[in-house]
Write a protein that holds these residues in place. Structure first.
Motif: not given
Length: 164
Positions: A105-124
């Motif tokens: 939330t502190k780095k996102v801006r218009n046009g950002s692509i955010v990297l997440f991993h489907n199997n990350a421990k805290y993603i859910v």
């Protein structure tokens, strides 16, 4: 390999209209591979995804963000647009929900692509909080296929596409 082990998830994502993207078959550091191995990794993954989803995907993200001109050229020759992120959630470091929330939330801006991993421990736990916050801030969430340039662009050192 992940897609073959999670066929139902691939079919579900495709069925719900999500972008299906190639991430290589074996998750090697693509920048260290030769031309033939790069092409083989991308093609093998693409074939598996198409078989499972019924969709020919045209997006490719290199594992670890490790790409070079040879990787970009091989992906392009195989009909893929190489994507990169500009905001890393660092979910893979398992620092926790609050850290992921702040990181994005502190780095996102218009046009950002955010990297997440489907199997990350805290993603859910973290993803709903992050998405709610981003939406409250007035951002829209769109599929990458609607966000990226497909002609006359380059990827800068921060991972963002720029028009030529």
């Amino acid at each position: 390999e992940w897609a073959e082990k999670n066929e139902g998830a691939v079919r579900l994502m495709a069925g719900e209209g999500h972008d299906i993207a190639n991430h290589s078959y074996s998750h090697f550091r693509m920048g260290s591979l030769g031309k033939e191995k790069i092409a083989s990794e991308i093609k093998q993954c693409g074939d598996v995804l198409e078989k499972l989803s019924g969709v020919r995907c045209d997006l490719f993200r290199a594992p670890y963000g490790d790409y070079n001109n040879l990787v970009l050229d091989q992906a392009r020759q195989l009909g893929y647009y190489t994507i990169q992120w500009d905001v890393d959630s660092l979910d893979w470091k398992e620092y926790g929900v609050e850290h992921m929330f702040n990181q994005v939330t502190k780095k996102v801006r218009n046009g950002s692509i955010v990297l997440f991993h489907n199997n990350a421990k805290y993603i859910v736990q973290a993803l709903p909080l992050i998405l709610d916050h981003i939406l409250e801030e007035g951002y829209s969430i769109v599929p990458i296929s609607e966000l990226i340039y497909k002609d006359n662009y380059y990827i800068d050192h921060t991972g963002r596409q720029k028009k030529k």
